[in-house]
Design an enzyme around this catalytic site. Structure first.
Site, PDB file in Angstrom:
ATOM      1  CB  CYS A 205      -0.941  -0.102   1.091  1.00  0.00           C
ATOM      2  SG  CYS A 205      -1.577   1.529   1.717  1.00  0.00           S
TER       3      CYS A 205
ATOM      4  CB  CYS B  38       0.211   1.506   4.209  1.00  0.00           C
ATOM      5  SG  CYS B  38      -1.460   1.117   4.088  1.00  0.00           S
TER       6      CYS B  38
END
Length: 90
Positions: A12, A15
């Site tokens: 991600c 993230c």
């Protein structure tokens, strides 16, 4: 005690943007009078935690106080906004 849970995944991009912010906040708040516990949960490694917390997208950050969810957001917010939200619950 306030628990700040960050749900993340290795693949991600957002993230990865949030990770250093989370780390900085953890280091800066380690000596607070009211303890703050920071947890990082990889949804691919701990699917059950994601399901229990109703996490459907990453990154998702959940604040829990005394076992109850008190605040939640998905995506990336500026460090100052996250810190301000944490301080509301201290």
């Amino acid at each position: 005690m306030l628990v700040v849970k960050r749900f993340t995944a290795a693949w991600c991009g957002p993230c990865k943007q949030l990770a250093p912010v989370f780390s900085e906040l953890q280091n800066e708040m380690i000596n607070e009078a009211t303890p703050v516990v920071f947890q990082t949960i990889d949804v691919d490694e701990n699917r059950e935690a994601a399901v229990v917390s109703n996490v459907s997208s990453v990154p998702t950050v959940i604040f829990e106080q005394d076992g109850q969810q008190v605040y939640r957001f998905s995506g990336v917010l500026p460090k100052s906004v996250i810190e301000g939200q944490i301080r509301k619950f201290l």
